[in-house]
Write an enzyme that holds these catalytic residues in place. Structure first.
Site, PDB file in Angstrom:
ATOM      1  N   LEU A   1       2.736  -0.902   3.915  1.00 48.91           N
ATOM      2  CA  LEU A   1       3.496  -1.548   4.984  1.00 48.91           C
ATOM      3  C   LEU A   1       3.041  -2.982   5.211  1.00 48.91           C
ATOM      4  CD1 LEU A   1       3.803   1.325   7.634  1.00 48.91           C
ATOM      5  CD2 LEU A   1       5.573   0.437   6.111  1.00 48.91           C
ATOM      6  N   CYS A   2       1.744  -3.249   4.961  1.00 55.20           N
ATOM      7  CA  CYS A   2       1.265  -4.617   5.172  1.00 55.20           C
ATOM      8  C   CYS A   2       1.934  -5.584   4.189  1.00 55.20           C
ATOM      9  CB  CYS A   2      -0.247  -4.679   5.018  1.00 55.20           C
ATOM     10  SG  CYS A   2      -0.869  -4.127   3.419  1.00 55.20           S
ATOM     11  N   THR A   3       2.234  -5.102   2.989  1.00 52.58           N
ATOM     12  CA  THR A   3       2.939  -5.952   2.011  1.00 52.58           C
ATOM     13  C   THR A   3       4.350  -6.235   2.486  1.00 52.58           C
ATOM     14  OG1 THR A   3       1.626  -5.089   0.177  1.00 52.58           O
ATOM     15  CG2 THR A   3       3.742  -6.095  -0.379  1.00 52.58           C
TER      16      THR A   3
END
Length: 444
Positions: free
Chosen positions: A209-211
């Site tokens: 999700l951080c990407t």
């Protein structure tokens, strides 16, 4: 004035002349060629099951009928959608909404006289072993790993060799993805089975999700951001409908705007639809090539006219991305295969995990990929998904740690409803020492 030329329709004997050149004349690779009348009649009397009547299945049905097979069954639970018409050539606009198996069977019967195709509009799991025992070979044109695993486990479980040689049913499996494809032959219990090869079909890794939130690098990342994050934040519609063009358009516009912010190209409406619905691109020419390979193997099994995929090279890969390239190799049978192997497979886990964490991990493990597993050991039932009474009784174990329930090196049996009655055997190997949780009221 010249007379019009008339062409007599082919006689029943001349209809299969091209096949007789192969069936009756030994070739350079023929070893035990048999051109007796009984052998020649086997092609017409043996019964073949085709699983799947989609893009690949339509080609397989047509090829089998034109290869001289007269007794064919086809099983498919789906109905025809308008999106199928661009590559599933046995269907027409008027067939939308009808059973794929039934329409495909009637179409081929009409075009190839003398062939009999029996359709079954149901799941493969709805049929019992007696149904599968009637066939000489099974040809799969599926787009589902779960269905492949189920039929593979079923056919392996049916084998009673050498007491009943007829229980050995060769499984010919084909699959395509874009310009790539594969065909393989499984001789149950004697060669590598589909479960032995499961690591070749490992689940695609999820994008962190951080990407998606901070550093998207691909157009698919932008689409997933719109799908997972933007939709949840803005809620443009009460519920996402993957088949609603208005919903897909909203996601496409959001993804396109984000792609522009990060100078990413390639976001299109069709790609958005494909990512959201997890659509694997299907190309008609690839389906035709892989279906031809599968039916060629069925023909060789029926006639013994040439050596085929089987005990030696049993796997054929095709790539049409840059030119046309194929190669074959032998996929080795694994002694620790949960379906056809003879020993339990080692599974390394953290003994400080809870049983719930172990169950959740089995969906992502390439060697397991189980969705609703039930687990037991030789001495106890750890957790069962069904019946409900047993699930309620064993549910408290989900919060217990593995090291509390099992010993290092202990063997467990894992079952999953999608794989029939097969129990997977795993031997647990602890990756670290077990650290029991301190009891309440006890201090060091």
């Amino acid at each position: 004035m010249s007379q019009p030329i008339t062409v007599a329709p082919p006689t029943s004997s001349s209809r299969w002349t091209y096949l007789d050149q192969i069936r009756k004349v030994p070739g350079p690779f023929s070893e035990d060629h048999d051109n007796s009348e009984d052998a020649l009649a086997r092609l017409e009397t043996m019964s073949v099951l085709v699983i799947g009547a989609g893009g690949l299945g339509c080609e397989i049905l047509k090829d089998l009928a034109l290869s001289g097979f007269k007794k064919i069954h086809v099983i498919d639970m789906d109905t025809i959608d308008v999106s199928n018409l661009n590559r599933q050539f046995l269907f027409r606009q008027a067939d939308v909404g009808k059973s794929k198996a039934e329409v495909a069977a009637r179409f081929v019967e009409k075009r190839v006289k003398g062939v009999s195709i029996t359709p079954h509009n149901c799941k493969i799991q709805d049929k019992d072993e007696d149904f599968y025992m009637q066939f000489t070979a099974v040809v799969c044109g599926l787009d589902s790993i779960e269905a492949r695993r189920w039929i593979n486990a079923t056919l392996v479980g049916m084998v009673d060799y050498p007491d009943n040689p007829e229980s050995l049913k060769p499984l010919i499996d084909g699959g395509t993805e874009g310009f790539k494809g594969q065909s393989r032959v499984v001789i149950p219990t004697m060669t590598s089975c589909i479960e032995c090869q499961l690591d070749m079909h490992a689940p695609r890794a999820a994008v962190p999700l951080c990407t998606l939130a901070t550093i998207p690098r691909q157009p698919e990342h932008c689409i997933e951001w719109a799908h997972i994050m933007a939709w949840e934040q803005e809620k443009p519609f009460p519920k996402l409908d993957n088949d609603d063009p208005e919903h897909i358009t909203w996601l496409y516009k959001k993804a396109l705007a984000r792609a522009r912010d990060f100078n990413i190209t390639g976001v299109t409406y069709s790609l958005t639809q494909g990512v959201v619905k997890n659509i694997i691109p299907a190309i008609a020419s690839t389906n035709a090539i892989i279906a031809a390979s599968c039916c060629n193997e069925a023909f060789k099994i029926a006639t013994n006219s040439n050596p085929g995929l089987g005990l030696e090279d049993n796997y054929m890969m095709y790539s049409g991305n840059e030119g046309i390239y194929t190669y074959t190799f032998k996929h080795e049978q694994k002694d620790d295969c949960p379906v056809c192997g003879t020993i339990a497979r080692n599974m390394e886990i953290d003994p400080n995990w809870t049983l719930q964490e172990l169950i959740e991990s089995m969906a992502a493990r390439p060697e397991a990929q189980l969705k609703k597993p039930s687990i037991s050991s030789g001495s106890k039932t750890l957790f069962f998904q069904s019946p409900e009474s047993l699930m309620l009784k064993t549910r408290p174990n989900l919060e217990k740690r593995i090291g509390e329930l099992l010993e290092n090196g202990e063997e467990i049996a894992v079952s999953d409803p999608s794989l029939g009655s097969v129990d997977f055997k795993f031997r647990l190997r602890f990756s670290k020492p077990y650290a029991p949780a301190p009891k309440h009221g006890v201090t060091e």
